[in-house]
Scaffold this motif. Structure first.
Motif, PDB file in Angstrom:
ATOM      1  N   LEU A  16       0.813  -1.208   0.000  1.00 14.08           N
ATOM      2  CA  LEU A  16       0.000   0.000   0.000  1.00 14.08           C
ATOM      3  C   LEU A  16       0.854   1.268   0.000  1.00 14.08           C
ATOM      4  O   LEU A  16       0.588   2.201  -0.763  1.00 14.08           O
ATOM      5  N   CYS A  61      -8.287  -1.372  -4.565  1.00 15.15           N
ATOM      6  CA  CYS A  61      -7.721  -1.596  -5.900  1.00 15.15           C
ATOM      7  C   CYS A  61      -8.340  -0.655  -6.931  1.00 15.15           C
ATOM      8  O   CYS A  61      -7.633  -0.112  -7.783  1.00 15.15           O
ATOM      9  N   LEU A  71      -1.156  -5.209  -5.057  1.00 12.15           N
ATOM     10  CA  LEU A  71      -1.308  -4.716  -3.695  1.00 12.15           C
ATOM     11  C   LEU A  71      -0.797  -5.722  -2.677  1.00 12.15           C
ATOM     12  O   LEU A  71      -0.056  -5.373  -1.763  1.00 12.15           O
TER      13      LEU A  71
END
Length: 75
Positions: A16, A61, A71
């Motif tokens: 992230l 996403c 991710l």
């Protein structure tokens, strides 16, 4: 459950931080876009999440314009 068991490695890393940096987006902005608290996103970002809802994963996403595999990666 012992503290060591609670912090057990899952072998999954959340990218992230990297994805936010690549997109010039802050955690606060992502939180507003996906409707997930900054605290919960921070838990995910720091690899401390034990679970994630598919709907949350999809929303993150979508907001980042990425695939799940970008991710969440195996570490």
């Amino acid at each position: 459950m012992t503290p060591a068991a609670e912090e057990e490695e899952t072998g999954i890393h959340c990218r992230l931080d990297e994805l936010l940096a690549e997109r010039g987006m802050t955690l606060t902005e992502l939180s507003a876009r996906v409707g997930v608290s900054i605290v919960n996103l921070s838990v995910l970002k720091n690899d401390r999440a034990r679970a994630i809802r598919y709907s949350t994963l999809r929303a993150i996403c979508d907001a980042l314009g990425c695939e799940v595999g970008e991710l969440l990666v195996l570490s």
